[in-house]
Write a protein that holds these residues in place. Structure first.
Motif, PDB file in Angstrom:
ATOM      1  N   GLU A  22       0.809  -1.206   0.000  1.00  0.00           N
ATOM      2  CA  GLU A  22       0.000   0.000   0.000  1.00  0.00           C
ATOM      3  C   GLU A  22       0.851   1.268   0.000  1.00  0.00           C
ATOM      4  OE1 GLU A  22      -2.308  -3.400   1.103  1.00  0.00           O
ATOM      5  OE2 GLU A  22      -0.427  -2.631   1.911  1.00  0.00           O
ATOM      6  N   LEU A  23       2.124   1.161   0.435  1.00  0.00           N
ATOM      7  CA  LEU A  23       3.006   2.332   0.488  1.00  0.00           C
ATOM      8  C   LEU A  23       3.859   2.458  -0.758  1.00  0.00           C
ATOM      9  CD1 LEU A  23       4.279   2.031   4.176  1.00  0.00           C
ATOM     10  CD2 LEU A  23       2.199   3.139   3.319  1.00  0.00           C
ATOM     11  N   ASN A  24       3.882   1.437  -1.590  1.00  0.00           N
ATOM     12  CA  ASN A  24       4.716   1.473  -2.785  1.00  0.00           C
ATOM     13  C   ASN A  24       4.139   2.491  -3.784  1.00  0.00           C
ATOM     14  OD1 ASN A  24       7.070   0.330  -4.027  1.00  0.00           O
ATOM     15  ND2 ASN A  24       5.684  -0.532  -5.566  1.00  0.00           N
ATOM     16  N   GLY A  25       4.988   3.391  -4.253  1.00  0.00           N
ATOM     17  CA  GLY A  25       4.521   4.430  -5.158  1.00  0.00           C
ATOM     18  C   GLY A  25       3.981   5.652  -4.458  1.00  0.00           C
ATOM     19  N   VAL A  26       4.054   5.664  -3.091  1.00  0.00           N
ATOM     20  CA  VAL A  26       3.606   6.818  -2.309  1.00  0.00           C
ATOM     21  C   VAL A  26       4.827   7.529  -1.745  1.00  0.00           C
ATOM     22  CG1 VAL A  26       2.242   7.590  -0.329  1.00  0.00           C
ATOM     23  CG2 VAL A  26       1.464   5.644  -1.719  1.00  0.00           C
ATOM     24  N   SER A  27       4.902   8.832  -1.905  1.00  0.00           N
ATOM     25  CA  SER A  27       6.031   9.599  -1.379  1.00  0.00           C
ATOM     26  C   SER A  27       5.988   9.626   0.143  1.00  0.00           C
ATOM     27  CB  SER A  27       6.011  11.033  -1.904  1.00  0.00           C
ATOM     28  OG  SER A  27       6.129  11.062  -3.307  1.00  0.00           O
ATOM     29  N   TYR A  28       7.140   9.379   0.780  1.00  0.00           N
ATOM     30  CA  TYR A  28       7.172   9.475   2.228  1.00  0.00           C
ATOM     31  C   TYR A  28       7.139  10.944   2.637  1.00  0.00           C
ATOM     32  CZ  TYR A  28      12.142  10.769   2.145  1.00  0.00           C
ATOM     33  OH  TYR A  28      13.330  11.407   1.954  1.00  0.00           O
ATOM     34  N   GLN A  29       6.507  11.225   3.776  1.00  0.00           N
ATOM     35  CA  GLN A  29       6.321  12.597   4.242  1.00  0.00           C
ATOM     36  C   GLN A  29       7.369  13.008   5.270  1.00  0.00           C
ATOM     37  OE1 GLN A  29       3.805  14.508   2.860  1.00  0.00           O
ATOM     38  NE2 GLN A  29       3.638  12.708   1.533  1.00  0.00           N
ATOM     39  N   ASN A  30       7.893  12.012   5.994  1.00  0.00           N
ATOM     40  CA  ASN A  30       8.817  12.336   7.071  1.00  0.00           C
ATOM     41  C   ASN A  30       9.771  11.167   7.269  1.00  0.00           C
ATOM     42  OD1 ASN A  30       9.975  13.807   9.132  1.00  0.00           O
ATOM     43  ND2 ASN A  30       8.518  13.109  10.682  1.00  0.00           N
ATOM     44  N   LEU A  31      10.964  11.464   7.766  1.00  0.00           N
ATOM     45  CA  LEU A  31      11.981  10.444   7.983  1.00  0.00           C
ATOM     46  C   LEU A  31      12.663  10.706   9.320  1.00  0.00           C
ATOM     47  CD1 LEU A  31      13.784   8.092   6.896  1.00  0.00           C
ATOM     48  CD2 LEU A  31      15.247   9.860   5.894  1.00  0.00           C
ATOM     49  N   GLN A  32      12.721   9.685  10.157  1.00  0.00           N
ATOM     50  CA  GLN A  32      13.400   9.782  11.445  1.00  0.00           C
ATOM     51  C   GLN A  32      14.428   8.664  11.534  1.00  0.00           C
ATOM     52  OE1 GLN A  32      10.267   9.679  14.372  1.00  0.00           O
ATOM     53  NE2 GLN A  32       9.865  11.872  14.188  1.00  0.00           N
ATOM     54  N   VAL A  33      15.676   9.028  11.876  1.00  0.00           N
ATOM     55  CA  VAL A  33      16.770   8.066  11.886  1.00  0.00           C
ATOM     56  C   VAL A  33      17.544   8.170  13.191  1.00  0.00           C
ATOM     57  CG1 VAL A  33      18.842   7.248  10.688  1.00  0.00           C
ATOM     58  CG2 VAL A  33      16.989   8.309   9.386  1.00  0.00           C
ATOM     59  N   SER A  34      17.908   7.020  13.752  1.00  0.00           N
ATOM     60  CA  SER A  34      18.812   6.962  14.899  1.00  0.00           C
ATOM     61  C   SER A  34      19.875   5.916  14.604  1.00  0.00           C
ATOM     62  CB  SER A  34      18.051   6.614  16.184  1.00  0.00           C
ATOM     63  OG  SER A  34      17.629   5.260  16.162  1.00  0.00           O
ATOM     64  N   ASP A  35      20.718   5.617  15.588  1.00  0.00           N
ATOM     65  CA  ASP A  35      21.776   4.622  15.376  1.00  0.00           C
ATOM     66  C   ASP A  35      21.228   3.233  15.131  1.00  0.00           C
ATOM     67  OD1 ASP A  35      23.667   6.565  15.703  1.00  0.00           O
ATOM     68  OD2 ASP A  35      24.047   6.123  17.828  1.00  0.00           O
ATOM     69  N   THR A  36      20.051   2.937  15.649  1.00  0.00           N
ATOM     70  CA  THR A  36      19.513   1.575  15.549  1.00  0.00           C
ATOM     71  C   THR A  36      18.147   1.503  14.889  1.00  0.00           C
ATOM     72  OG1 THR A  36      18.533   1.764  17.771  1.00  0.00           O
ATOM     73  CG2 THR A  36      20.758   0.810  17.613  1.00  0.00           C
ATOM     74  N   SER A  37      17.585   2.603  14.442  1.00  0.00           N
ATOM     75  CA  SER A  37      16.234   2.544  13.870  1.00  0.00           C
ATOM     76  C   SER A  37      16.040   3.581  12.786  1.00  0.00           C
ATOM     77  CB  SER A  37      15.176   2.732  14.964  1.00  0.00           C
ATOM     78  OG  SER A  37      15.232   4.043  15.483  1.00  0.00           O
ATOM     79  N   VAL A  38      15.055   3.337  11.958  1.00  0.00           N
ATOM     80  CA  VAL A  38      14.644   4.280  10.926  1.00  0.00           C
ATOM     81  C   VAL A  38      13.125   4.205  10.801  1.00  0.00           C
ATOM     82  CG1 VAL A  38      15.065   2.541   9.130  1.00  0.00           C
ATOM     83  CG2 VAL A  38      14.869   4.948   8.494  1.00  0.00           C
ATOM     84  N   ALA A  39      12.480   5.368  10.656  1.00  0.00           N
ATOM     85  CA  ALA A  39      11.021   5.418  10.548  1.00  0.00           C
ATOM     86  C   ALA A  39      10.630   6.244   9.326  1.00  0.00           C
ATOM     87  CB  ALA A  39      10.413   6.010  11.814  1.00  0.00           C
ATOM     88  N   PHE A  40       9.780   5.648   8.484  1.00  0.00           N
ATOM     89  CA  PHE A  40       9.238   6.338   7.317  1.00  0.00           C
ATOM     90  C   PHE A  40       7.766   6.649   7.591  1.00  0.00           C
ATOM     91  CE2 PHE A  40      12.575   3.548   5.664  1.00  0.00           C
ATOM     92  CZ  PHE A  40      13.343   4.435   4.926  1.00  0.00           C
ATOM     93  N   SER A  41       7.347   7.866   7.246  1.00  0.00           N
ATOM     94  CA  SER A  41       5.967   8.281   7.446  1.00  0.00           C
ATOM     95  C   SER A  41       5.327   8.551   6.082  1.00  0.00           C
ATOM     96  CB  SER A  41       5.909   9.529   8.327  1.00  0.00           C
ATOM     97  OG  SER A  41       4.575   9.974   8.475  1.00  0.00           O
ATOM     98  N   TYR A  42       4.107   8.021   5.871  1.00  0.00           N
ATOM     99  CA  TYR A  42       3.399   8.151   4.601  1.00  0.00           C
ATOM    100  C   TYR A  42       1.973   8.639   4.879  1.00  0.00           C
ATOM    101  CZ  TYR A  42       7.129   4.976   3.016  1.00  0.00           C
ATOM    102  OH  TYR A  42       8.345   4.399   2.740  1.00  0.00           O
ATOM    103  N   GLN A  43       1.444   9.405   3.930  1.00  0.00           N
ATOM    104  CA  GLN A  43       0.071   9.874   4.039  1.00  0.00           C
ATOM    105  C   GLN A  43      -0.799   9.122   3.041  1.00  0.00           C
ATOM    106  OE1 GLN A  43      -0.983  12.184   6.381  1.00  0.00           O
ATOM    107  NE2 GLN A  43      -3.001  11.431   5.777  1.00  0.00           N
ATOM    108  N   LEU A  44      -1.789   8.383   3.563  1.00  0.00           N
ATOM    109  CA  LEU A  44      -2.733   7.631   2.736  1.00  0.00           C
ATOM    110  C   LEU A  44      -4.143   8.154   3.002  1.00  0.00           C
ATOM    111  CD1 LEU A  44      -1.423   3.963   3.189  1.00  0.00           C
ATOM    112  CD2 LEU A  44      -1.000   5.506   1.283  1.00  0.00           C
TER     113      LEU A  44
END
Length: 528
Positions: free
Chosen positions: A107-129
């Protein structure tokens, strides 16, 4: 003995030809795929329609983030929030196929991510649907595991009662990559696994070629190659369904579908394992992962062999010498049986003149010949079938050892001496047999199996003094050597050392031991 060799030959040929693609992994395995309920034609069509759209999505600007620990180096892509790369540092392999992406959310493929959060051990992508904001968070652990959280913040007000909860689909259509030089053997070990109601279902590629398989409500699903395993686990509840299918090159892919509980802000949590097939490591999860270890129906014996090999490795720090020590231990364990076998064979040989005399005397009376022969055996306490006992007892150990050395990842790339660079592969010092040769065409030719065959012949010459059996003395070792050519050099090494120890045992028993002296004084030596 003839029956024993024939059985070994038949089983080894069948094992080589058929079993790698259709092995079962133990009594905990669920029924065959045909017994698993299939979805309705409409549901299947929807799943495949969604899956086909993954490849045709319009690519957007991509952002990649890399995380790593002592064992893994993984690269995540913003396109679907999937895995673009997964390198196993210790084994120097890449599990994500070239140009592939694993575990992206459809469902997220082809959708632009809105926000990105990165740390030493994690990464978070935010999408608007349309359903709300989806946050996909990856966290790398200290071993071969990743944590995946999928959170939907529903932005719709006043959801209509009865409306279906938003769903998601994880894509593993690209499968895991082929990692071994011997592609044919690696592909023969590709399987799909899924656990439902604590029963693990295993499906080979051959079955998936006939038709895709849908398993409703599993709590985890995964794919394996010869040495590596990818598993996707739902940590609360189950997936709605998983669908597995064969890829064009012989590998396995699957998709897993689930749904959000959108009335709460609780994320769906998942565990991802991307690592080696090590029995103890997989068993520690307590999820039935150990069922993917192909140890066959002799699993208890195979686990005992694994324990001993690891113990010996701790002592000598080399897997080749660990196999040598294991051969010595097995020789000691079977010594009482082989000692009895040697005694019985020598006594039978000393009785041969009398048996031939009985055959001449009762050549027209088979019943009387059998009675007199058995009376002779009883008089001298000889059991003509005792020679088969050591062979029969050793066969389970041999087949368990075959399963261990064939699938034991610690032997992958483990060298021993000079030309033996990988004990998990056949010895190829002299190249390969031409493909046109029946049965053994394409098999490896190495020094170790040749030495093993010569040791077989030497052992037979020591234990058989009847010249009428000389043809069998040479024929069967050559025949068995041909079968061993394409087996792992670890197994060839075990049997060569075992034969050398058997030759030493025979020399002591027949030339310098108490048995020889006792037989020389036996009244049977005067029988003519």
């Amino acid at each position: 003995m003839l029956i024993g060799f024939a059985l070994i030959l038949v089983i080894l040929i069948l094992w080589q030809m058929f079993l790698p693609g259709h092995r079962q992994t133990g009594s905990k395995m669920a029924p065959a795929p045909e017994s698993i309920p299939s979805p309705s034609p409409t549901e299947t069509a929807v799943v495949w329609q969604e899956a086909s759209q993954i490849k045709s999505a319009i690519p957007l600007a991509e952002t990649t983030i890399t995380l790593e620990n002592e064992f893994l180096r993984v690269q995540f892509t913003s396109q679907g929030g999937g895995l673009k790369s997964c390198s196993l540092k210790k084994y120097q392999v890449q599990l994500v196929p070239e140009n592939g992406v694993l575990l992206k959310t459809v469902e997220l493929n082809g959708v632009s991510y809105q926000n990105l959060q990165v740390s030493d051990t994690s990464v978070a992508f935010s999408y608007q649907l349309p359903e709300g904001t989806v946050v996909k968070t990856w966290t790398i652990e200290k071993d071969y595991t990743l944590r995946l959280n999928l959170l939907l913040t529903d932005s719709r007000e006043g959801r209509t009662e009865g409306v279906k909860e938003p769903s998601f689909t994880f894509d593993v259509q690209d499968g895991i990559a082929i990692t071994e030089e011997n592609r044919k053997e690696d592909l023969a070990n590709f399987h799909f696994y899924a656990r439902k109601e604590r029963s693990v279902h295993q499906v080979a590629v051959g079955n998936l070629r006939k038709k895709p398989l849908v398993i409703p409500a599993p709590d985890w699903a995964g794919v394996k190659s010869k040495y590596f395993f990818l598993a996707l686990v739902s940590e609360e509840g189950e997936f709605d369904s998983t669908q597995a299918f064969a890829l064009s090159d012989g590998r396995v892919g699957f998709i897993a579908r689930g749904h959000f509980q959108s009335e709460t802000l609780t994320p769906r949590r998942f565990l991802v394992y991307l690592g080696p097939i090590e029995y103890n490591r997989l068993r520690a999860f307590g999820l039935g992962f150990e069922n993917v270890v192909s140890l066959g129906w002799l699993k208890p014996i195979a686990l005992g062999i694994l324990y001993l090999l690891r113990l010996f490795y701790q002592l000598v720090r080399n897997w080749g010498w660990a196999i040598v020590l294991f051969s010595g231990v097995m020789k000691g364990v079977f010594y009482p049986l082989t000692r009895t076998q040697t005694r019985q064979m020598r006594q039978l040989q000393l009785l041969q003149p009398k048996i031939e005399e009985l055959k001449q005397k009762y050549k027209d009376d088979p019943k009387m010949l059998n009675q007199e022969t058995m009376r002779l055996y009883q008089l001298y306490k000889v059991n003509p079938f005792s020679g088969c006992l050591p062979l029969i007892v050793q066969m389970p150990v041999f087949f368990a050892l075959y399963a261990v050395l064939r699938n034991f990842i610690e032997l992958r790339g483990a060298g021993f001496i000079l030309w033996l660079k990988d004990l998990s592969q056949p010895d190829t010092l002299f190249g390969h047999i031409p493909q046109g040769v029946p049965l053994i065409g394409g098999f490896a030719i190495g020094l170790l199996p040749v030495l093993m065959g010569v040791s077989f012949i030497g052992q037979n010459l020591l234990t058989s003094t009847d010249r009428r059996n000389r043809a069998m003395t040479f024929f069967f070792p050559i025949f068995i050597t041909a079968i061993f050519l394409n087996l792992s050099s670890g197994l060839q090494l075990y049997w060569f050392i075992y034969n050398i120890l058997s030759i030493g045992e025979s020399l002591i028993a027949t030339k310098g031991g108490k048995l020889w002296l006792k037989l020389k004084k036996s009244p049977m030596r005067g029988v003519r």
